[in-house]
Design a protein around this motif. Sequence first.
Motif, PDB file in Angstrom:
ATOM      1  N   LYS A 165      41.161  37.418  34.523  1.00  0.00           N
ATOM      2  CA  LYS A 165      40.071  37.963  33.827  1.00  0.00           C
ATOM      3  C   LYS A 165      39.225  37.136  33.234  1.00  0.00           C
ATOM      4  N   CYS A 218      43.153  43.500  40.703  1.00  0.00           N
ATOM      5  CA  CYS A 218      42.283  42.625  40.423  1.00  0.00           C
ATOM      6  C   CYS A 218      40.950  42.378  41.589  1.00  0.00           C
ATOM      7  N   VAL A 277      38.233  49.625  38.493  1.00  0.00           N
ATOM      8  CA  VAL A 277      37.718  48.803  39.670  1.00  0.00           C
ATOM      9  C   VAL A 277      37.918  49.280  40.835  1.00  0.00           C
ATOM     10  N   ARG A 294      37.655  41.021  38.114  1.00  0.00           N
ATOM     11  CA  ARG A 294      37.515  42.365  37.490  1.00  0.00           C
ATOM     12  C   ARG A 294      39.058  43.179  37.498  1.00  0.00           C
TER      13      ARG A 294
END
Length: 115
Positions: free
Chosen positions: A17, A41, A27, A22
């Motif tokens: 992060k 992520c 997400v 993200r």
Amino acid sequence: MPEQITKYPEITLQILKGAGARCGEGVEQKILTKCPPKQFCALPTGELCVYGIEEIPQMTQLSTREIARVVCPGDHKTVGETMRPSLTVGLVIVVVFAIGLASGALLRKSGNTPK
């Protein structure tokens, strides 16, 4: 896209992060659709799924067997391979016992029992 194993998944997610990834709920998962959302992520260059050691069985790209071959290189026998010698020894013991019983019964029947 890679799945990653780490002893510290929370710290790894924080670092990602901090680097602009993200991560977490909300997400969009385009490729790693089976990754738990809290471990996911997205980066401009791809997606990443971060697993802790206890979560290895949930991984989709690596099996526990593949990991075991690396972590325990000399100890990757299957249950069948491990049990085969024990079964052979057990079978020999049963056969020898049966022969002993049959011999004793024959000796008793013929009246030649040792005194």
